[in-house]
Design an enzyme around this catalytic site. Structure first.
Site, PDB file in Angstrom:
ATOM      1  N   ARG A  19      11.217   5.696   3.952  1.00  0.00           N
ATOM      2  CA  ARG A  19      11.395   7.151   3.963  1.00  0.00           C
ATOM      3  C   ARG A  19      12.087   7.623   5.240  1.00  0.00           C
ATOM      4  O   ARG A  19      12.838   8.612   5.227  1.00  0.00           O
ATOM      5  CB  ARG A  19      10.051   7.841   3.775  1.00  0.00           C
ATOM      6  CG  ARG A  19       9.490   7.694   2.355  1.00  0.00           C
ATOM      7  CD  ARG A  19       8.063   8.179   2.258  1.00  0.00           C
ATOM      8  NE  ARG A  19       7.946   9.559   2.727  1.00  0.00           N
ATOM      9  CZ  ARG A  19       6.772  10.125   3.044  1.00  0.00           C
ATOM     10  NH1 ARG A  19       5.649   9.430   2.984  1.00  0.00           N
ATOM     11  NH2 ARG A  19       6.745  11.376   3.443  1.00  0.00           N
ATOM     12  N   ARG A  76       0.847  -1.191   0.000  1.00  0.00           N
ATOM     13  CA  ARG A  76       0.000   0.000   0.000  1.00  0.00           C
ATOM     14  C   ARG A  76       0.881   1.237   0.000  1.00  0.00           C
ATOM     15  O   ARG A  76       1.268   1.735   1.060  1.00  0.00           O
ATOM     16  CB  ARG A  76      -0.916  -0.004   1.224  1.00  0.00           C
ATOM     17  CG  ARG A  76      -1.925  -1.140   1.233  1.00  0.00           C
ATOM     18  CD  ARG A  76      -2.758  -1.098   2.504  1.00  0.00           C
ATOM     19  NE  ARG A  76      -3.759  -2.158   2.530  1.00  0.00           N
ATOM     20  CZ  ARG A  76      -4.601  -2.359   3.539  1.00  0.00           C
ATOM     21  NH1 ARG A  76      -4.548  -1.568   4.612  1.00  0.00           N
ATOM     22  NH2 ARG A  76      -5.491  -3.342   3.490  1.00  0.00           N
ATOM     23  N   ASP A 127       2.085   5.093  -0.227  1.00  0.00           N
ATOM     24  CA  ASP A 127       1.506   6.322   0.306  1.00  0.00           C
ATOM     25  C   ASP A 127       1.274   7.350  -0.795  1.00  0.00           C
ATOM     26  O   ASP A 127       1.722   7.185  -1.931  1.00  0.00           O
ATOM     27  CB  ASP A 127       2.441   6.932   1.355  1.00  0.00           C
ATOM     28  CG  ASP A 127       2.536   6.095   2.611  1.00  0.00           C
ATOM     29  OD1 ASP A 127       1.584   5.343   2.899  1.00  0.00           O
ATOM     30  OD2 ASP A 127       3.557   6.193   3.315  1.00  0.00           O
TER      31      ASP A 127
END
Length: 255
Positions: free
Chosen positions: A202, A50, A52
C-alpha cells in the site's frame, strides 16, 4: 491428525483483517469457529499472510488439522456451509504432508492492487477498488516502480508498527499496467515477493499514484527509497483495492 491446506477467498470489508482479535470479526476467527462446529475443540489455523482490515483475498492459504475420516471435499463443503453468511469461501482444499506449513513453506506471495480512474462514483466496484478522479500515467509509474525491484532496505515503505526483524526485503516483481473495463479504466499493480513488510504494498501504490498523477517525478521514488525514512514515503493507499491473489509453494498443494 491429517493436515489440510485451504485456499480461501474473502471480501475484507466486514473484517478487522485476517488475524483473530478478541470480540472483533476476523477471517481467521470465522474459519476457526466453523472448524469448531465440525470438531468440538479449540482450533488455531495458520495462514500465508496476515491481511489488514479491508484487504481482500482470492487465494489466501491456511492449514488446519482434522480427525481421521475427513476428506478434503467433505471438509471444504462443510466449512462453506458453516461460514455462511460471512463473505468467505473455501475454494479448494487438499490433504498435505504433516510438515506443510501455510506460512513457513511459502516461497512467494503475490498481490494485486486495483485503482479505478473515473470521476463518476463507483457503484458495482465500490469497496473493491481505490477510486481516483484523475488519469494516471502508467509509463511514469513503471519508471518509478523499477527503482523498487530488487533487494533493498525498505524502511521508507514500512509501517511504523511493522514487527518484522529487518526492513531488508527482496521485491521480485512490480508491474504497473492499464486495464479497460466496462466501469472505466483501471490501473493494476502486480506485486510479487517471498515476503512483505507491514503496509509495504500500500505504501508502494500510494507513492506511485503520486507519480502517475504528476505530483512526483519518477526519480523521486528512488530518492525516497534511499532516504530509509518513513517520512519520505508518499501517502499510503486505502486497503480496499488490495488483494492477496496467490501463494507459491515448492509443491503446489492444489495442483
Amino acid at each position: 491428525m491429517p493436515r489440510f491446506a485451504l485456499k480461501i477467498e474473502y471480501h475484507g470489508a466486514p473484517f478487522v483483517g485476517w488475524q483473530r482479535q478478541p470480540d472483533l470479526p476476523s477471517v481467521q476467527g470465522a474459519i476457526e469457529a466453523a472448524l469448531a462446529r465440525l470438531d468440538k475443540r479449540e482450533h488455531t489455523i495458520s495462514a500465508a499472510g496476515r491481511t489488514d482490515a479491508g484487504v481482500h483475498a482470492m487465494a489466501q492459504v491456511a492449514h488446519c488439522e482434522m480427525p481421521e475420516g475427513w476428506t478434503a471435499f467433505r471438509l471444504s463443503e462443510a466449512l462453506n456451509f458453516h461460514l455462511k453468511p460471512n463473505p468467505i469461501a473455501i475454494v479448494d482444499c487438499a490433504e498435505v504432508p504433516s510438515d506443510f506449513h501455510a506460512r513457513f513453506s511459502a516461497m512467494e506471495r503475490r498481490y494485486l492492487f486495483r485503482i479505478l480512474t473515473r470521476r463518476a462514483p463507483a457503484t458495482h466496484q465500490a469497496g473493491l477498488v481505490w477510486q481516483v478522479k484523475h488519469d494516471l500515467d502508467v509509463d511514469l509509474m513503471q519508471q518509478g516502480a523499477n527503482a523498487l525491484i530488487g533487494r533493498h532496505d525498505f524502511t521508507t515503505f514500512r509501517s511504523t508498527i511493522c514487527q518484522a526483524d529487518s526492513p531488508v526485503k527482496t521485491l521480485d516483481h512490480l508491474q504497473v499496467f492499464q486495464v479497460q473495463t466496462q466501469q472505466g479504466v483501471e490501473v493494476h499493480f502486480d506485486v510479487r515477493a517471498r515476503s512483505f513488510l507491514h503496509n509495504q504494498v500500500r505504501s508502494f501504490v500510494g507513492t506511485l499514484e503520486r507519480v502517475g498523477a504528476g505530483s512526483w517525478k519518477p526519480e523521486a521514488v528512488s530518492k525516497a527509497l534511499s532516504a530509509r525514512n518513513r517520512a519520505a514515503c508518499g501517502p499510503v493507499s486505502p486497503p480496499q483495492g488490495l488483494y492477496l491473489v496467490g501463494v507459491g509453494y515448492p509443491d503446489d498443494p492444489f495442483a
